[in-house]
Design an enzyme around this catalytic site. Structure first.
Site, PDB file in Angstrom:
ATOM      1  N   ILE A 181       3.542  -1.003   4.078  1.00  0.00           N
ATOM      2  CA  ILE A 181       3.008   0.319   3.762  1.00  0.00           C
ATOM      3  C   ILE A 181       4.182   1.182   3.320  1.00  0.00           C
ATOM      4  O   ILE A 181       5.149   1.348   4.070  1.00  0.00           O
ATOM      5  CB  ILE A 181       2.361   0.996   4.998  1.00  0.00           C
ATOM      6  CG1 ILE A 181       1.386   0.064   5.693  1.00  0.00           C
ATOM      7  CG2 ILE A 181       1.769   2.338   4.606  1.00  0.00           C
ATOM      8  CD1 ILE A 181       0.008   0.081   5.207  1.00  0.00           C
ATOM      9  N   GLU A 182       4.103   1.716   2.114  1.00  0.00           N
ATOM     10  CA  GLU A 182       5.119   2.650   1.629  1.00  0.00           C
ATOM     11  C   GLU A 182       4.654   4.057   1.961  1.00  0.00           C
ATOM     12  O   GLU A 182       3.572   4.476   1.555  1.00  0.00           O
ATOM     13  CB  GLU A 182       5.310   2.520   0.122  1.00  0.00           C
ATOM     14  CG  GLU A 182       6.326   3.487  -0.432  1.00  0.00           C
ATOM     15  CD  GLU A 182       6.534   3.357  -1.937  1.00  0.00           C
ATOM     16  OE1 GLU A 182       7.433   4.044  -2.449  1.00  0.00           O
ATOM     17  OE2 GLU A 182       5.795   2.597  -2.592  1.00  0.00           O
ATOM     18  N   LEU A 183       5.454   4.779   2.709  1.00  0.00           N
ATOM     19  CA  LEU A 183       5.175   6.174   3.036  1.00  0.00           C
ATOM     20  C   LEU A 183       5.979   6.997   2.041  1.00  0.00           C
ATOM     21  O   LEU A 183       7.148   7.312   2.256  1.00  0.00           O
ATOM     22  CB  LEU A 183       5.584   6.463   4.484  1.00  0.00           C
ATOM     23  CG  LEU A 183       4.905   5.574   5.528  1.00  0.00           C
ATOM     24  CD1 LEU A 183       5.520   5.791   6.901  1.00  0.00           C
ATOM     25  CD2 LEU A 183       3.402   5.806   5.545  1.00  0.00           C
ATOM     26  N   ILE A 192       0.881  -1.152   0.000  1.00  0.00           N
ATOM     27  CA  ILE A 192       0.000   0.000   0.000  1.00  0.00           C
ATOM     28  C   ILE A 192       0.925   1.210   0.000  1.00  0.00           C
ATOM     29  O   ILE A 192       1.899   1.254   0.754  1.00  0.00           O
ATOM     30  CB  ILE A 192      -0.888   0.011   1.257  1.00  0.00           C
ATOM     31  CG1 ILE A 192      -1.814  -1.203   1.248  1.00  0.00           C
ATOM     32  CG2 ILE A 192      -1.670   1.318   1.358  1.00  0.00           C
ATOM     33  CD1 ILE A 192      -2.536  -1.429   2.562  1.00  0.00           C
TER      34      ILE A 192
END
Length: 114
Positions: free
Chosen positions: A103-105, A63
């Protein structure tokens, strides 16, 4: 999602997303629509649903959430008791949600002067 309410807490309290809607609107939800503003008609949506976590399910992909500061958001996630998936640095970072999903920030690169 193994625990929908636990996941909602992570995405809202730790990542700062807002609930735009829950399904069904009345009664116990099995799905939340989340976004940066809570306006589901104009927002980027992240949908979390009740379901069973299966072995290897975290390998589906990732995500990506665009954030103003990747380092600060990753540090916020770690301070809340979750883990970084890689060492935290400036720019884009990677963390894990309560079910272990990546989760990719994503922090957009600074605009280059013209």
């Amino acid at each position: 999602m193994s625990d929908l309410e636990r996941s909602k807490k992570f995405y809202t309290e730790v990542l700062g997303l807002k609930v735009g809607a829950k399904v069904p609107a009345e009664g116990e939800p099995y799905e939340y629509l989340l976004g940066l503003t809570g306006n589901i008609r104009e927002d980027t949506l992240v949908v979390i649903r009740k379901g069973e976590v299966k072995p290897g399910a975290t390998e589906f992909g990732s995500i990506t959430i665009v954030v103003p500061n990747g380092r600060k958001m990753a540090e916020r996630v770690v301070a809340a008791g979750y883990r970084a998936a890689r060492p935290i640095g400036d720019g884009t970072n990677f963390v894990r949600d309560p079910d272990g999903y990546l989760i990719e920030l994503y922090q957009r690169p600074a605009a280059r002067p013209k």
